[in-house]
Enzyme design. Structure first.
Site, mmCIF file in Angstrom:
data_model
loop_
_atom_site.group_PDB
_atom_site.id
_atom_site.type_symbol
_atom_site.label_atom_id
_atom_site.label_comp_id
_atom_site.label_asym_id
_atom_site.label_seq_id
_atom_site.Cartn_x
_atom_site.Cartn_y
_atom_site.Cartn_z
ATOM 1 N N ASP A 46 0.846 -1.186 0.000
ATOM 2 C CA ASP A 46 0.000 0.000 0.000
ATOM 3 C C ASP A 46 0.894 1.253 0.000
ATOM 4 O O ASP A 46 2.086 1.182 0.326
ATOM 5 C CB ASP A 46 -0.895 -0.036 1.234
ATOM 6 C CG ASP A 46 -1.773 1.182 1.360
ATOM 7 O OD1 ASP A 46 -2.408 1.567 0.366
ATOM 8 O OD2 ASP A 46 -1.790 1.783 2.459
ATOM 9 N N ASP A 50 -0.328 5.152 0.909
ATOM 10 C CA ASP A 50 -0.627 6.112 1.969
ATOM 11 C C ASP A 50 -0.853 5.394 3.295
ATOM 12 O O ASP A 50 -1.669 4.469 3.403
ATOM 13 C CB ASP A 50 -1.873 6.920 1.610
ATOM 14 C CG ASP A 50 -1.710 7.664 0.285
ATOM 15 O OD1 ASP A 50 -0.584 7.702 -0.230
ATOM 16 O OD2 ASP A 50 -2.719 8.187 -0.234
#
Length: 369
Positions: A8, A10
């Site tokens: 991922d 953020d």
């Protein structure tokens, strides 16, 4: 097979701001430990793939140009330090759209699901949200959720250092067994099976193998001791096999003991353990093939609550699930000393065989163990 980390962005690589949008350069803040962690993971052979939801990207509320600048700088900074993502996958949809591409759905990863050239067992998803955990489940890989209790250092330790632990729970109509094993940590052993002398012998394995071992068993001792002894051996062997993983970097045989006669195979983890008048000898090979040879006889039928006929049966059962070859012999006059010598000798041989060499080579010309 390839090992892939689906990472991922953020909240995982860079901190996520209160408005959930990295739409200007001043919002870029690296998550602590991220950069050295990615470098170590790459060096360990992992391929990096970025998978990110960017809610409403391309709309008036989040123009594409506001995303491209900070994201481009992030990628440039990572690449300047040697971190390279093989692919960057971004879904711009809003949650209300129920897009098949939005995590935890796997639409953006269909080409990976159709590819059998990467190892699901060795791969993982790394993220900071429950949707990342669910994505891992949908892909059939492990999940690491970054947060206050789990940082990048711990993730690298789990994936690169490969802590060799196992937890086995085995339940039948005859026994209920729990085994916890850590091959890379010494701790006071713990055994509770309802057979006091057998507990003492299991503790010898933990102590003299230099490992952390806890084993508990509730068995049908009202019938006899057979099921408890046999099933503990089967569960312990399963735990050893699981903890060893792919066996890369282990001794497999270890170093030959200086007291072993010339007839002993070179490199065999062969150990002699004297206890007063008795002498036990063990040689083992973590070969992936179960085999057991026993040479000896005990002068009495029981030691404490343990029938001596179950001693070779324990080690035979242990070999079956550990996928280990073991040659064990004992001579002496005192049955207590002889049985204890057997357990100690196997433990000392196991200590040498499971020891890590510091490398990642597989000790086999076959390419598998």
């Amino acid at each position: 097979m390839r090992k892939i980390l689906f990472v991922d962005r953020d909240g995982t690589l860079i901190h996520e701001p209160p408005d959930f949008q990295i739409d200007c350069y001043t919002k870029i803040r690296f998550v602590e430990g991220m950069l050295p962690a990615l470098l170590r993971l790459q060096a360990a052979g992992y391929t990096l793939v970025m998978v990110s939801n960017q809610d409403g990207l391309g709309t008036d509320a989040f123009p594409q140009r506001d995303f491209d600048g900070p994201h481009g700088l992030l990628m440039q900074l990572l690449e300047s330090q040697g971190v390279r993502f093989a692919e960057v996958l971004v879904d711009p949809s809003l949650p209300t759209e129920n897009s098949p591409n939005r995590k935890p759905a796997t639409g953006m990863l269909r080409h990976y699901l159709a590819d059998d050239g990467w190892s699901r067992a060795a791969s993982a998803v790394i993220g900071d949200r429950e949707s990342d955990v669910q994505l891992a489940a949908n892909l059939g890989v492990r999940a690491f959720r970054i947060g206050p209790e789990l940082g990048w250092d711990a993730i690298v330790h789990a994936l690169v250092d490969r802590p060799r632990t196992a937890r086995v729970r085995r339940a039948t109509r005859e026994t209920r067994i729990a085994v916890d094993l850590d091959l890379d940590r010494s701790a006071e052993p713990s055994a509770d099976t309802g057979i006091g002398y057998f507990d003492h012998m299991l503790e010898q394995i933990g102590k003299h193998a230099g490992i952390a071992l806890a084993i508990r068993c509730e068995g049908d001792l009202e019938v006899d001791e057979h099921h408890t002894v046999e099933d503990c051996a089967l569960a312990l062997g399963q735990a050893l096999r699981e903890a060893l993983g792919d066996k890369r970097g282990i001794g497999r045989y270890g170093d030959a003991d200086a007291t072993v006669p010339d007839a002993a195979p070179a490199g065999t983890a062969r150990v002699r353990v004297p206890m007063d008048e008795s002498l036990a000898s063990a040689a083992l090979d973590l070969s992936g093939r179960p085999y057991f040879v026993f040479d000896g006889s005990f002068p009495r039928e029981r030691v404490g609550g343990l029938p001596t006929e179950l001693v070779p049966h324990f080690f035979r059962s242990f070999c079956e699930t550990a996928l280990m070859s073991l040659h064990l012999s004992v001579r002496g006059e005192n049955a207590h000393h002889m049985v204890e010598g057997c357990f100690k000798a196997v433990a000392r041989a196991l200590r040498t065989a499971v020891a890590r060499s510091g490398g990642t080579d597989l000790p086999s010309t076959k390419g598998t163990l």
